[in-house]
Design an enzyme around this catalytic site. Structure first.
Site, PDB file in Angstrom:
ATOM      1  N   ALA A   2      39.784  47.359  42.830  1.00 44.74           N
ATOM      2  CA  ALA A   2      38.901  46.798  43.861  1.00 44.74           C
ATOM      3  C   ALA A   2      39.701  45.869  44.770  1.00 44.74           C
ATOM      4  O   ALA A   2      40.802  45.428  44.429  1.00 44.74           O
ATOM      5  CB  ALA A   2      37.741  46.028  43.225  1.00 44.74           C
ATOM      6  N   GLY A  36      39.132  42.324  47.165  1.00 45.93           N
ATOM      7  CA  GLY A  36      38.263  41.197  47.472  1.00 45.93           C
ATOM      8  C   GLY A  36      38.807  40.390  48.637  1.00 45.93           C
ATOM      9  O   GLY A  36      39.845  40.720  49.225  1.00 45.93           O
ATOM     10  N   GLY A  37      38.097  39.331  48.956  1.00 40.23           N
ATOM     11  CA  GLY A  37      38.501  38.511  50.094  1.00 40.23           C
ATOM     12  C   GLY A  37      39.791  37.764  49.857  1.00 40.23           C
ATOM     13  O   GLY A  37      40.538  37.498  50.804  1.00 40.23           O
ATOM     14  N   ALA A  68      41.921  38.522  46.921  1.00 40.49           N
ATOM     15  CA  ALA A  68      42.873  39.188  46.050  1.00 40.49           C
ATOM     16  C   ALA A  68      42.532  40.659  45.897  1.00 40.49           C
ATOM     17  O   ALA A  68      41.457  41.122  46.285  1.00 40.49           O
ATOM     18  CB  ALA A  68      42.885  38.514  44.665  1.00 40.49           C
ATOM     19  N   VAL A 126      42.445  43.727  42.885  1.00 39.59           N
ATOM     20  CA  VAL A 126      42.334  43.867  41.437  1.00 39.59           C
ATOM     21  C   VAL A 126      42.895  45.231  41.033  1.00 39.59           C
ATOM     22  O   VAL A 126      42.536  46.254  41.614  1.00 39.59           O
ATOM     23  CB  VAL A 126      40.877  43.728  40.966  1.00 39.59           C
ATOM     24  N   LYS A 157      44.509  40.506  38.727  1.00 37.78           N
ATOM     25  CA  LYS A 157      44.034  40.076  40.037  1.00 37.78           C
ATOM     26  C   LYS A 157      45.211  39.451  40.780  1.00 37.78           C
ATOM     27  O   LYS A 157      45.754  38.435  40.351  1.00 37.78           O
ATOM     28  CB  LYS A 157      42.899  39.063  39.867  1.00 37.78           C
ATOM     29  N   ASP A 167      29.605  31.227  43.359  1.00 36.33           N
ATOM     30  CA  ASP A 167      29.521  32.545  44.016  1.00 36.33           C
ATOM     31  C   ASP A 167      28.712  33.507  43.153  1.00 36.33           C
ATOM     32  O   ASP A 167      29.092  34.660  42.977  1.00 36.33           O
ATOM     33  CB  ASP A 167      30.926  33.105  44.258  1.00 36.33           C
TER      34      ASP A 167
END
Length: 651
Positions: free
Chosen positions: A25, A27-28, A30, A32, A47, A141
């Site tokens: 995946a 993310g903003g 990092a 993964v 990550k 979050d």
């Protein structure tokens, strides 16, 4: 040479321990990856902070703070953090790898959840959150994307990427971090968060689980933020029949705009949620709910023989014996004094009595033999044949066995043929003859056995197919080929029947599909457009003129290919590509330096990007004036071209 864009970390090993296998995946902050811990031989999630953020000290500090915050937490409902480090210019975090879907994906599938599902997920999330709050950590979050629903039924809360210590009076400054749909009013208005902000986000999430929608929507993020700050969350029962009055009360309590009016932390909210399952009103609610009580089951009466009756039954044979003995004794005593005729008559009577007793004994023996025959033939002492119950519903199979006076215990067993939840086999096996009352183990099928998944990425197609068969899986199909730096036929990814990447385990004989390498993209730099098109066609790539472009190049002659322009990532055979064609070197006009002093003319040409030359010696240059150039002024030539200055000398 033109190459296909690829992730440079895939195939690398961080700190000589974590071998990066594939990307999971983005993310903003990092990326993964799925990796293998070579030291402990287990799969982990790594990550890795984005490279462009590594130069920002604030982002790096926040990333390392996530590692420290998460490592302090150990709870069954929180994703475990194993390690943290820095290698290959990247800061990384090593976490538990959890084959799962997110709550967001479940909501997309079901639209909304039942009250029971909401209770189960809510209990797990609040349990994990309570552990975090107890350790002084605020998540900041909380949203469905961060709630993991594992394949084995576990529910875990992860991604403490925005976590902060409860005691730290942190603010976000100009930018509000987190997802706008779950931001508490104090985060929107003041940028300050504590444990109660997490509970506001949980209340919004619980509302969404019950209704399938978020309470506040808008076309712009600021419209949603304004509603959080100035509007009350409506009761979920207005949207969903799953919401009870008690759940309405709990949602409204946790989403009150004033933090002081919410539960103080997740442990208090958890107790209120569990109170609802017991039929009690949650804390903070003025609504009194009826308590749910369990109905008692009547105790069955027992009937046993009175001790006197039991003993009377047991002494009956002895009574018959004592009834005979006095007569025999009396006849023996009389025989010593009676006359012969009397003794003969008495002996006949004795034989008659003995005959009756013998007959009675024979009847008793026949009855006993018949009873024993019934006992061991058809009665409780007889043996029975264990029936074949494979494939039957587990309740029906258990009833069939118990009808034969067998004592059934349930166990779970894997099976390739029998559907999950049905009876698969018995121990002893069907067909065996056993005594009534014998304990029988009835296996309930759990479906195919879950086997460890071997590492297939990086193997050749033949090697991967052989290993799949060897590990008792079924070889599927090659779903697609992708261009890569690997040799043609190399396995790039292994997918399950649902199209997702395989986890740590996979059902026995289940199908594994593969994605393989088509080799490298052909190098067409320096070829003509026609030659490049032909070479690309050999690799099943087509050239789309609309996707091409033209550029100046000092290294590639006019009309030749500078580079390939991919239109897809990754590229596959059959895709269309564009070509960047050279216009040759860019041409510039020669400045007019006539009438200028020689040195001034040379400086002018140098400033224009050319290389000026002259035949005038250095000692006489101050007396010389430029009269023209070769090539002539106004003529266009490439930058760096040598320009000869014509001049006259005045002494």
């Amino acid at each position: 040479m033109t190459t296909v864009p690829s992730d440079p970390l895939i195939g690398q090993t961080l700190d000589g321990r974590y071998a990066i296998r594939s990307r999971i995946a983005r993310g903003g902050m990092a990326m993964v990856y799925l990796a293998t811990d070579l030291r402990l031989e287990r799969r982990v999630a790594v990550k890795v902070m984005h490279e462009h953020l590594a130069e920002d000290a604030n982002f790096t500090r926040r990333f390392e703070q996530e590692a420290r915050s998460a490592a302090r937490l150990s709870h069954p409902n929180l994703v475990n953090v194993f390690d943290q480090g820095h290698d290959l210019g990247r800061t990384y975090l090593v976490m538990e790898y959890l084959p799962s879907i997110t709550l967001r994906e479940l909501l997309k599938q079901q639209r909304h959840l039942t009250a029971e599902q909401s209770f189960e997920i809510g209990d797990a999330v609040l349990s994990g959150l309570a552990a975090a709050h107890g350790a002084g950590i605020v998540h900041r979050d909380l949203k469905p994307e961060n709630v993991m629903l594992a394949d084995d039924g576990r529910i875990k809360l992860g991604d403490f990427g925005l976590a902060r210590a409860v005691s730290a009076n942190t603010t976000t400054g100009q930018a509000l971090l987190g997802t706008i749909a779950y931001l508490s009013p104090e985060l929107v208005t003041r940028g300050i968060a504590d444990a109660r902000s997490d509970l506001y986000a949980f209340g919004i999430m619980l509302y969404e689980m019950l209704t399938g929608v978020q309470p506040f929507v808008g076309e712009q993020p600021m419209q949603i933020a304004y509603q959080h700050a100035h509007s009350d969350v409506p009761a979920p029962s207005l949207q969903s029949a799953e919401a009870s009055p008690a759940l309405d009360a709990l949602v409204l309590w946790m989403t009150r705009r004033e933090p002081d009016e919410r539960p103080r932390d997740a442990s208090e909210a958890l107790e209120s949620l569990r109170a609802i399952t017991r039929g009690e009103a949650p804390a903070g609610s003025t609504r009194v709910l009826p308590r749910i009580s369990d109905e008692g089951t009547p105790t069955p009466s027992t009937s046993v023989l009175d001790p006197s009756e039991r003993w009377a039954v047991g002494s009956a044979p002895d009574a018959s014996e004592t009834a005979v003995a006095p007569e025999l004794n009396a006849s023996a005593a009389a025989s010593s004094t009676a006359a012969p005729i009397d003794r003969a008559a008495e002996a006949g009577r004795v034989r008659q009595r003995r005959g009756r007793l013998s007959a009675l004994l024979a009847v008793l023996l026949i009855a006993a033999a018949g009873g024993l025959g019934w006992w061991f033939g058809q009665g409780p002492g007889s043996q029975v044949t264990i029936p074949d119950v494979s494939g039957a519903e587990i309740a029906a199979a258990q009833a069939t066995l118990e009808e034969r006076d067998l004592v059934v215990t349930l166990a779970e067993c894997s099976s390739l043929e029998v559907p999950e939840g049905h009876a698969s086999s018995t121990e002893p096996a069907s067909g065996a003859r056993v005594d009534r009352g014998t304990p029988i183990q009835l296996c309930q099928s759990t479906g195919p056995q879950l086997l460890p998944v071997p590492t297939l990425v990086g193997l050749s197609l033949e090697e991967a197919e052989s290993l799949i068969e060897e590990q008792r899986f079924t070889v599927g199909q090659v779903l697609e080929q992708r261009f890569s730096d690997d040799e043609p036929g190399t396995v790039l990814a292994a997918l399950g029947s649902n199209g997702d990447a395989l986890g740590d385990t996979y059902p026995e004989r289940a199908t594994i599909d593969l994605i393989t390498s088509a080799g490298s993209v052909p190098d067409v730099a320096g070829l003509t457009a026609d030659a490049a098109t032909a070479r690309l066609a050999e690799s099943s790539l087509t050239v789309d003129p609309a996707a091409g472009s033209e550029s100046y190049s000092s290294d590639v002659e006019q009309g030749s290919v500078i580079a390939l322009l991919p239109q897809t990532d990754p590229m596959r055979p059959g895709d269309a590509v564009g070509l960047e064609i050279s216009l040759g070197p860019e041409l510039f006009p020669v400045p007019d330096v006539s009438g200028l002093d020689l040195q001034e003319a040379m400086d002018t040409l140098s400033a224009a990007g050319f290389t000026p030359t002259t035949l005038v010696p250095d000692a006489l240059r101050s007396f010389a004036k430029a009269t023209g150039t070769d090539p002539a002024s106004g003529e266009k030539v490439p930058a760096g071209t040598e320009i000869r200055i014509r001049s006259t000398i005045s002494l």
